[in-house]
Each structure stands twice: as C-alpha cells, then as structure tokens.
Write a protein that holds these residues in place. Structure first.
Motif, PDB file in Angstrom:
ATOM      1  N   ARG A  83      -8.567   9.410   6.156  1.00  0.00           N
ATOM      2  CA  ARG A  83      -7.365   9.019   5.423  1.00  0.00           C
ATOM      3  C   ARG A  83      -6.176   9.053   6.366  1.00  0.00           C
TER       4      ARG A  83
ATOM      5  N   ASP B 237      -1.869   8.941   6.485  1.00  0.00           N
ATOM      6  CA  ASP B 237      -0.791   9.363   5.593  1.00  0.00           C
ATOM      7  C   ASP B 237      -0.021   8.181   5.024  1.00  0.00           C
ATOM      8  N   GLY B 238       0.967   8.475   4.193  1.00  0.00           N
ATOM      9  CA  GLY B 238       1.716   7.462   3.466  1.00  0.00           C
ATOM     10  C   GLY B 238       2.469   6.462   4.318  1.00  0.00           C
ATOM     11  N   SER B 239       2.680   6.743   5.605  1.00  0.00           N
ATOM     12  CA  SER B 239       3.374   5.778   6.461  1.00  0.00           C
ATOM     13  C   SER B 239       2.443   4.662   6.925  1.00  0.00           C
TER      14      SER B 239
ATOM     15  N   ARG C 128      -8.188   4.682  -2.229  1.00  0.00           N
ATOM     16  CA  ARG C 128      -8.013   6.133  -2.127  1.00  0.00           C
ATOM     17  C   ARG C 128      -8.171   6.768  -3.500  1.00  0.00           C
TER      18      ARG C 128
ATOM     19  N   ALA D 100      -4.565   8.894  -4.481  1.00  0.00           N
ATOM     20  CA  ALA D 100      -3.249   8.260  -4.504  1.00  0.00           C
ATOM     21  C   ALA D 100      -2.641   8.352  -5.907  1.00  0.00           C
TER      22      ALA D 100
ATOM     23  N   HIS E 199       2.180   5.108  -5.612  1.00  0.00           N
ATOM     24  CA  HIS E 199       2.037   5.554  -4.223  1.00  0.00           C
ATOM     25  C   HIS E 199       2.463   4.447  -3.265  1.00  0.00           C
TER      26      HIS E 199
ATOM     27  N   GLY F 216       2.666   2.891   0.682  1.00  0.00           N
ATOM     28  CA  GLY F 216       1.786   2.888   1.844  1.00  0.00           C
ATOM     29  C   GLY F 216       0.407   2.367   1.484  1.00  0.00           C
TER      30      GLY F 216
ATOM     31  N   GLY G  71      -3.205   1.987   0.241  1.00  0.00           N
ATOM     32  CA  GLY G  71      -3.948   2.570  -0.864  1.00  0.00           C
ATOM     33  C   GLY G  71      -5.431   2.620  -0.595  1.00  0.00           C
TER      34      GLY G  71
END
Length: 120
Positions: A15, A17-19, A54, A57, A61, A63, A65
């Motif tokens: 995984r 991260d959100g960025s 994901r 998420a 969310h 970024g 997914g």
C-alpha cells in the motif's frame, strides 16, 4: 488468477500512502513485474501481481484507491514466502528511490505486509 477469485496461497499487500496517484500504483506494479526474482516467479505461474481496491480506504478518501497484492501459489509457497516478503520490500524501496530521482515531489510512503490467510 481470474478477477473475483479469492486469495489462494500466501499473499503480500503493498500500500502507498494518500499522496500516491493511480500512476504511482501502475508504475510500482510494472516495476515489481520486472524485478528479479519476482519476474521469474510470475513467468513460472507461481506469483500473481494484482491491483485491487483498497480495503481500508474511508469514504471520500483522496489519493489512489488501489493497492497491489502479490499472491504466491503452488507447492513450496510457505518455504519461499519470507524471502519473497524481503525481496518485495527491497523492490518497493528501489522503486521509491527511482521515483525520487525522476518525479517531482517526495515519493509516497509505503507499507509491505503479509496478508493473513482468508483476508483480502
């Protein structure tokens, strides 16, 4: 492995991260598919590298997914699983370093974790 099939064998989840963008996910998946010995295991049909939504998420969310799942199948999967987990971690770190050199901004942080049997 057909879409919709459950995890068969041992699996590793990667995984970002959100960025991370979907482009990051695609680039990392392509990197893993070309990484030795992962490439050899894919060619032998013993490893499947998949993108999937994901499971962690939250609604709204931002970024990417998606996550990447490496599924090791066949006889001897347990024997080489630890080595595969280490190799995947090294490959993801190498991808992050490469991305740092070729893309603006810091690369997304990553998590490389074993998946518990029955978990997707």
């Amino acid at each position: 492995m057909a879409e919709g099939e459950g995890v068969a064998g041992r699996a590793i989840r990667v995984r970002l991260d959100g960025s991370a963008s979907n482009r990051d996910i695609d680039a990392l998946k392509a990197w893993l598919e070309r990484e030795n010995p992962l490439e050899e295991l894919v060619a032998d049909g013993r490893l499947h590298i998949l993108e999937q939504p994901r499971s962690d998420a939250p609604p709204g969310h931002m970024g990417a997914g998606m996550e990447i799942l490496l599924v090791l199948v066949g006889a001897g999967a347990e024997v080489i699983f630890g080595e595969l987990l280490e190799q995947t971690g090294r490959a993801v770190a190498a991808w992050r370093e490469n991305r740092r050199r070729v893309e603006p901004g810091p690369p997304p942080e990553q998590r490389v974790d074993p998946v518990n049997p029955g978990e997707e």
